[in-house]
Design a protein around this motif. Structure first.
Motif, mmCIF file in Angstrom:
data_model
loop_
_atom_site.group_PDB
_atom_site.id
_atom_site.type_symbol
_atom_site.label_atom_id
_atom_site.label_comp_id
_atom_site.label_asym_id
_atom_site.label_seq_id
_atom_site.Cartn_x
_atom_site.Cartn_y
_atom_site.Cartn_z
ATOM 1 N N PHE A 29 0.836 -1.200 0.000
ATOM 2 C CA PHE A 29 0.000 0.000 0.000
ATOM 3 C C PHE A 29 0.869 1.246 0.000
ATOM 4 O O PHE A 29 2.040 1.212 0.374
ATOM 5 C CB PHE A 29 -0.934 0.018 1.220
ATOM 6 C CG PHE A 29 -0.232 0.303 2.525
ATOM 7 C CD1 PHE A 29 -0.157 1.592 3.021
ATOM 8 C CD2 PHE A 29 0.355 -0.724 3.252
ATOM 9 C CE1 PHE A 29 0.499 1.859 4.220
ATOM 10 C CE2 PHE A 29 0.998 -0.473 4.457
ATOM 11 C CZ PHE A 29 1.071 0.824 4.937
ATOM 12 N N LEU A 182 0.918 2.883 -8.383
ATOM 13 C CA LEU A 182 0.806 1.451 -8.690
ATOM 14 C C LEU A 182 2.153 0.885 -9.139
ATOM 15 O O LEU A 182 2.561 -0.198 -8.714
ATOM 16 C CB LEU A 182 -0.242 1.218 -9.778
ATOM 17 C CG LEU A 182 -1.705 1.424 -9.392
ATOM 18 C CD1 LEU A 182 -2.582 1.435 -10.636
ATOM 19 C CD2 LEU A 182 -2.172 0.355 -8.426
ATOM 20 N N ALA A 187 1.890 -2.996 -8.332
ATOM 21 C CA ALA A 187 0.511 -3.462 -8.179
ATOM 22 C C ALA A 187 -0.232 -3.320 -9.512
ATOM 23 O O ALA A 187 0.224 -2.623 -10.421
ATOM 24 C CB ALA A 187 -0.193 -2.670 -7.088
ATOM 25 N N THR A 192 -6.467 -3.627 -6.971
ATOM 26 C CA THR A 192 -6.097 -2.537 -6.069
ATOM 27 C C THR A 192 -7.309 -1.661 -5.792
ATOM 28 O O THR A 192 -8.134 -1.427 -6.680
ATOM 29 C CB THR A 192 -4.977 -1.679 -6.686
ATOM 30 O OG1 THR A 192 -3.859 -2.515 -6.985
ATOM 31 C CG2 THR A 192 -4.534 -0.586 -5.726
ATOM 32 N N LEU A 211 -9.364 1.632 -10.639
ATOM 33 C CA LEU A 211 -9.324 1.039 -9.310
ATOM 34 C C LEU A 211 -10.723 0.894 -8.730
ATOM 35 O O LEU A 211 -11.643 1.632 -9.083
ATOM 36 C CB LEU A 211 -8.503 1.917 -8.361
ATOM 37 C CG LEU A 211 -7.094 2.318 -8.811
ATOM 38 C CD1 LEU A 211 -6.443 3.189 -7.756
ATOM 39 C CD2 LEU A 211 -6.248 1.098 -9.094
#
Length: 247
Positions: A29, A182, A187, A192, A211
């Motif tokens: 994150f 990202l 990711a 996400t 997202l």
């Protein structure tokens, strides 16, 4: 960050537990902010001191970092005339940019505590001479204990009026900010989620970046305001505390 994890420098109930759950479950994150004044290390210290939230500096992604990454992708080892604070100048130095007021490739505008008329005048003349105009974010005002302060978007408007050149804004609501985040944590948009408190920046940028979006009601947007927008979040929750058991 503001309105999701903290409010008026106080931790929102459940914020620390939410971050801890992310760490415990080894979820990648980033905490995003349009604020370009501070370095991630500065923000880490300010969060810990004022709100008791402990967050690794590598988990903070600012509009200054996103701007530096964008410029490095566009023109590696370029030159820039910068109006901003350490958060922005440090980010540009770290990607190999040279800061100069002589024939720069870019004029880069960020937030600062004291906007200099002399610096703004120099920026106008450099843009008129061919420098490309970049701004970290379009936020027109920022908060202070005494009330709103003019921020990057307001100063950019003044420069635009004088030069007839619009800046390219890197920060929210540009989905570029989310895509760079990202990439930072390797990711994919399909797996996400974005958690934010503003419909006009967080949610719209999250949607445009592909997202899943969660709107929390601990910040700028009230439940009554949601239907006014032509786009809608995937989920509306009271606060990040409601996500702890979901992770």
């Amino acid at each position: 960050m503001d309105g999701v994890l903290v409010h008026e420098q106080q931790a929102i109930p459940g914020a620390a537990e939410f971050l801890q759950r992310l760490a415990d479950r080894e979820r990648r994150f980033l905490v995003l902010t349009n604020n370009s004044i501070y370095t991630p290390r500065d923000l880490q210290a300010r969060l810990a001191r004022s709100s008791g939230i402990n967050l690794p500096e590598e988990s903070i992604w600012t509009s200054a970092l996103a701007t530096a990454q964008f410029l490095d992708d566009q023109k590696p080892h370029g030159t820039a005339y910068v109006i901003g604070e350490a958060g922005l100048t440090t980010a540009l130095h770290e990607v190999g940019y040279v800061l100069t007021d002589t024939d720069p490739d870019y004029v880069v505008l960020g937030e600062t505590r004291t906007y200099s008329f002399e610096a703004i005048t120099r920026a106008i003349r450099l843009i008129g001479g061919g420098a490309r105009f970049i701004a970290t974010n379009p936020d027109s005002t920022g908060p202070s204990p005494e009330g709103p302060l003019p921020a990057t978007g307001a100063v950019a408007a003044m420069i635009t009026r004088a030069t007839q050149r619009d800046p390219y804004y890197v920060g929210k609501p540009n989905p570029m900010m989310f895509r760079s985040a990202l990439n930072r944590i390797e990711a994919h948009s399909e797996t996400t989620a974005m958690v934010g408190d503003r419909m006009d920046t967080d949610i719209v940028a999250g949607i445009e970046a592909g997202l899943s979006t969660y709107l929390v009601l601990t910040g700028s947007t009230t439940r009554a305001e949601i239907d006014r927008y032509p786009f809608q979040p995937n989920h509306v929750i009271d606060s990040v505390a409601d996500l702890i058991d979901v992770i």
